[in-house]
Design an enzyme around this catalytic site. Structure first.
Site, PDB file in Angstrom:
ATOM      1  N   LEU A  33       0.816  -1.229   0.000  1.00  0.00           N
ATOM      2  CA  LEU A  33       0.000   0.000   0.000  1.00  0.00           C
ATOM      3  C   LEU A  33       0.842   1.269   0.000  1.00  0.00           C
ATOM      4  O   LEU A  33       0.399   2.315   0.454  1.00  0.00           O
ATOM      5  CB  LEU A  33      -0.994  -0.001   1.182  1.00  0.00           C
ATOM      6  CG  LEU A  33      -1.974  -1.185   1.186  1.00  0.00           C
ATOM      7  CD1 LEU A  33      -2.909  -1.118   2.394  1.00  0.00           C
ATOM      8  CD2 LEU A  33      -2.812  -1.220  -0.102  1.00  0.00           C
ATOM      9  N   TYR A 137      14.695   3.627 -13.926  1.00  0.00           N
ATOM     10  CA  TYR A 137      13.508   2.751 -13.959  1.00  0.00           C
ATOM     11  C   TYR A 137      13.656   1.690 -15.054  1.00  0.00           C
ATOM     12  O   TYR A 137      13.477   0.494 -14.814  1.00  0.00           O
ATOM     13  CB  TYR A 137      12.267   3.618 -14.190  1.00  0.00           C
ATOM     14  CG  TYR A 137      10.989   2.857 -14.478  1.00  0.00           C
ATOM     15  CD1 TYR A 137      10.413   2.033 -13.520  1.00  0.00           C
ATOM     16  CD2 TYR A 137      10.342   2.976 -15.718  1.00  0.00           C
ATOM     17  CE1 TYR A 137       9.236   1.337 -13.787  1.00  0.00           C
ATOM     18  CE2 TYR A 137       9.168   2.296 -15.984  1.00  0.00           C
ATOM     19  CZ  TYR A 137       8.614   1.475 -15.016  1.00  0.00           C
ATOM     20  OH  TYR A 137       7.445   0.800 -15.281  1.00  0.00           O
TER      21      TYR A 137
HETATM   22  N1  LIG Z   1       0.561   1.543 -16.014  1.00  0.00           N
HETATM   23  C1  LIG Z   1       1.369   1.494 -17.057  1.00  0.00           C
HETATM   24  O1  LIG Z   1       1.097   2.100 -18.097  1.00  0.00           O
HETATM   25  C2  LIG Z   1       2.640   0.686 -17.016  1.00  0.00           C
HETATM   26  C3  LIG Z   1       3.541   0.800 -18.095  1.00  0.00           C
HETATM   27  C4  LIG Z   1       4.718   0.051 -18.070  1.00  0.00           C
HETATM   28  C5  LIG Z   1       4.977  -0.803 -17.022  1.00  0.00           C
HETATM   29  N2  LIG Z   1       4.105  -0.879 -15.968  1.00  0.00           N
HETATM   30  C6  LIG Z   1       4.435  -1.798 -14.863  1.00  0.00           C
HETATM   31  O2  LIG Z   1       3.259  -2.538 -14.518  1.00  0.00           O
HETATM   32  C7  LIG Z   1       3.227  -2.766 -13.113  1.00  0.00           C
HETATM   33  C8  LIG Z   1       1.911  -2.256 -12.533  1.00  0.00           C
HETATM   34  O3  LIG Z   1       1.806  -0.867 -12.814  1.00  0.00           O
HETATM   35  P1  LIG Z   1       0.600   0.035 -12.294  1.00  0.00           P
HETATM   36  O4  LIG Z   1       0.399   1.106 -13.287  1.00  0.00           O
HETATM   37  O5  LIG Z   1      -0.519  -0.825 -11.875  1.00  0.00           O
HETATM   38  O6  LIG Z   1       1.301   0.711 -11.023  1.00  0.00           O
HETATM   39  P2  LIG Z   1       0.680   1.091  -9.599  1.00  0.00           P
HETATM   40  O7  LIG Z   1       1.674   1.985  -8.938  1.00  0.00           O
HETATM   41  O8  LIG Z   1      -0.726   1.538  -9.742  1.00  0.00           O
HETATM   42  O9  LIG Z   1       0.705  -0.315  -8.850  1.00  0.00           O
HETATM   43  C9  LIG Z   1       1.869  -0.851  -8.282  1.00  0.00           C
HETATM   44  C10 LIG Z   1       1.494  -1.390  -6.907  1.00  0.00           C
HETATM   45  O10 LIG Z   1       2.659  -1.975  -6.320  1.00  0.00           O
HETATM   46  C11 LIG Z   1       2.638  -1.673  -4.934  1.00  0.00           C
HETATM   47  N3  LIG Z   1       4.006  -1.760  -4.428  1.00  0.00           N
HETATM   48  C12 LIG Z   1       5.055  -0.924  -4.708  1.00  0.00           C
HETATM   49  N4  LIG Z   1       6.149  -1.332  -4.046  1.00  0.00           N
HETATM   50  C13 LIG Z   1       5.797  -2.446  -3.351  1.00  0.00           C
HETATM   51  C14 LIG Z   1       6.498  -3.323  -2.506  1.00  0.00           C
HETATM   52  N5  LIG Z   1       7.797  -3.109  -2.188  1.00  0.00           N
HETATM   53  N6  LIG Z   1       5.846  -4.373  -1.953  1.00  0.00           N
HETATM   54  C15 LIG Z   1       4.533  -4.587  -2.236  1.00  0.00           C
HETATM   55  N7  LIG Z   1       3.811  -3.788  -3.032  1.00  0.00           N
HETATM   56  C16 LIG Z   1       4.443  -2.728  -3.592  1.00  0.00           C
HETATM   57  C17 LIG Z   1       2.069  -0.275  -4.832  1.00  0.00           C
HETATM   58  O11 LIG Z   1       1.514   0.007  -3.544  1.00  0.00           O
HETATM   59  C18 LIG Z   1       1.012  -0.297  -5.940  1.00  0.00           C
HETATM   60  O12 LIG Z   1      -0.257  -0.675  -5.440  1.00  0.00           O
HETATM   61  C19 LIG Z   1       4.464  -2.092 -12.550  1.00  0.00           C
HETATM   62  O13 LIG Z   1       5.482  -3.065 -12.422  1.00  0.00           O
HETATM   63  C20 LIG Z   1       4.857  -1.073 -13.604  1.00  0.00           C
HETATM   64  O14 LIG Z   1       6.236  -0.789 -13.584  1.00  0.00           O
HETATM   65  C21 LIG Z   1       2.944  -0.156 -15.945  1.00  0.00           C
END
Ligand SMILES: NC(=O)c1ccc[n+]([C@@H]2O[C@H](COP(=O)([O-])OP(=O)(O)OC[C@H]3O[C@@H](n4cnc5c(N)ncnc54)[C@H](O)[C@@H]3O)[C@@H](O)[C@H]2O)c1
Length: 305
Positions: A33, A137
């Protein structure tokens, strides 16, 4: 079938949980969270507030078939500012998940990479074969790809790497310092405020709607042609930030002009996915930009404003 999602309280994780539940798949969710919102985790999910770096994480991997590993530190500017924490979460956290998966005989780990691995590319569209990571990143994300290959070779771990382009849709995070453009533009315009475009708005991005992404997620647990492969998950079309702004302004009947802020030089000028690899195994993008935007606006009007 039982699936575990890390980052379940985040944007993609919570949408994925809904999609799996709709397909009668049981879901166990993990999130610390730090960014995610507990309220957006569906009630049917067995939720554990836990860090992916927790050495006891394998305790909750019992009877799990597949793991979607989505938790990450992923705000590109925050990652530039704190490389040590970025690598600790994105790389060491991923190793911890892979180790737990080996220990508990998980059938496959589907893990999130990112289109940022192509950020230094000089020609577009990008296919999966060549990467050009530049930011902290992106370097952390491509490291997980090397790790997945090594775990496959030395320990037999089966993985699928997903290079998401710019995913958008309901529950997209809007609270962070620099929120994703869709939610930032829609919320500000609905509140009568001027949104900020970072740079001059000419950067072009490949946007993909979250339901289309979920269709591919389902393929990852149903189709072994996804095993030990990495896939671009984009739409194969790109639009400039200014074009997105105009479209949202038009859909909301607004006449508010944006502010222009700092240009982040470490961000790619353009990105565009070559999605032929995912198409070849039967995946297709079904939601065009206009429909995806309308759905995102409806969600924000009902749930955020
Ligand atoms: N949304 C996009 O367009 C996009 C694009 C490229 C890559 N990604 C990758 O997809 C994945 C999901 O992205 P998203 O947009 O849902 O991001 P988001 O930030 O909405 O969700 C990531 C979740 O991970 C949780 N989190 C972070 N560090 C943590 C830890 N140490 N332990 C447990 N939980 C942890 C956060 O609380 C969050 O709820 C990520 O790995 C992101 O890098 C997303």
């Amino acid at each position: 079938m039982k699936v575990l999602i890390t980052g379940v309280a985040g944007f993609i994780g919570s949408n994925l949980a809904n999609s799996l539940l709709k397909n009668n798949i049981q879901v166990v969710g993990v999130d610390n969270l730090s960014y995610g919102i507990l309220d957006q985790v569906p009630k049917e999910v067995e939720f554990h507030q836990m860090d992916i770096r927790d050495k006891n994480i394998s305790d909750i991997f019992d009877h799990i078939d597949y793991v979607f590993h989505l938790a990450a530190k992923n705000c590109i500017t925050d990652c530039q500012e704190d490389p040590i924490e970025t690598f600790d979460i994105n790389v060491n956290g991923t190793i911890n998940i892979f180790e737990a998966a080996i220990k508990k005989n998980i059938k496959k780990v589907i893990y999130a990479e990112s289109s940022s691995v192509y950020e230094g590319a000089t020609s577009l569209p990008s296919n999966e074969s060549e990467v050009f990571p530049e930011s902290i990143y992106a370097i952390s994300k491509i490291t997980t790809n090397f790790l997945a290959k090594e775990y496959g070779k030395s320990k037999g771990l089966v993985t699928t790497g997903l290079r998401y382009f710019n995913v958008y849709g309901p529950r997209q995070d809007y609270r962070r310092t620099i929120p994703p453009v869709f939610s930032a533009f829609i919320i500000n315009l609905l509140n009568g405020k001027q949104p900020t475009i970072f740079g001059d708005g000419s950067k072009k991005r490949d946007f993909v709607y979250v339901d289309d992404v979920n269709n591919f997620h389902l393929m990852c647990i149903q189709d072994d042609r996804t095993d030990n492969e990495v896939f671009n998950i984009g739409s194969g079309k790109y639009y400039s930030i200014n074009e997105i702004y105009s479209e949202i302004k038009h859909l909301l009947n607004s006449n508010i002009e944006p502010l222009f802020g700092e240009n982040f030089s470490f961000e790619a000028q353009n990105n565009l996915a070559d999605i032929s690899k995912a198409r070849k195994i039967g995946w297709n993008v079904k939601t065009d930009l206009k429909n995806g935007l309308k759905k995102s606006i409806d969600y924000i009007k009902e749930n955020v404003i």
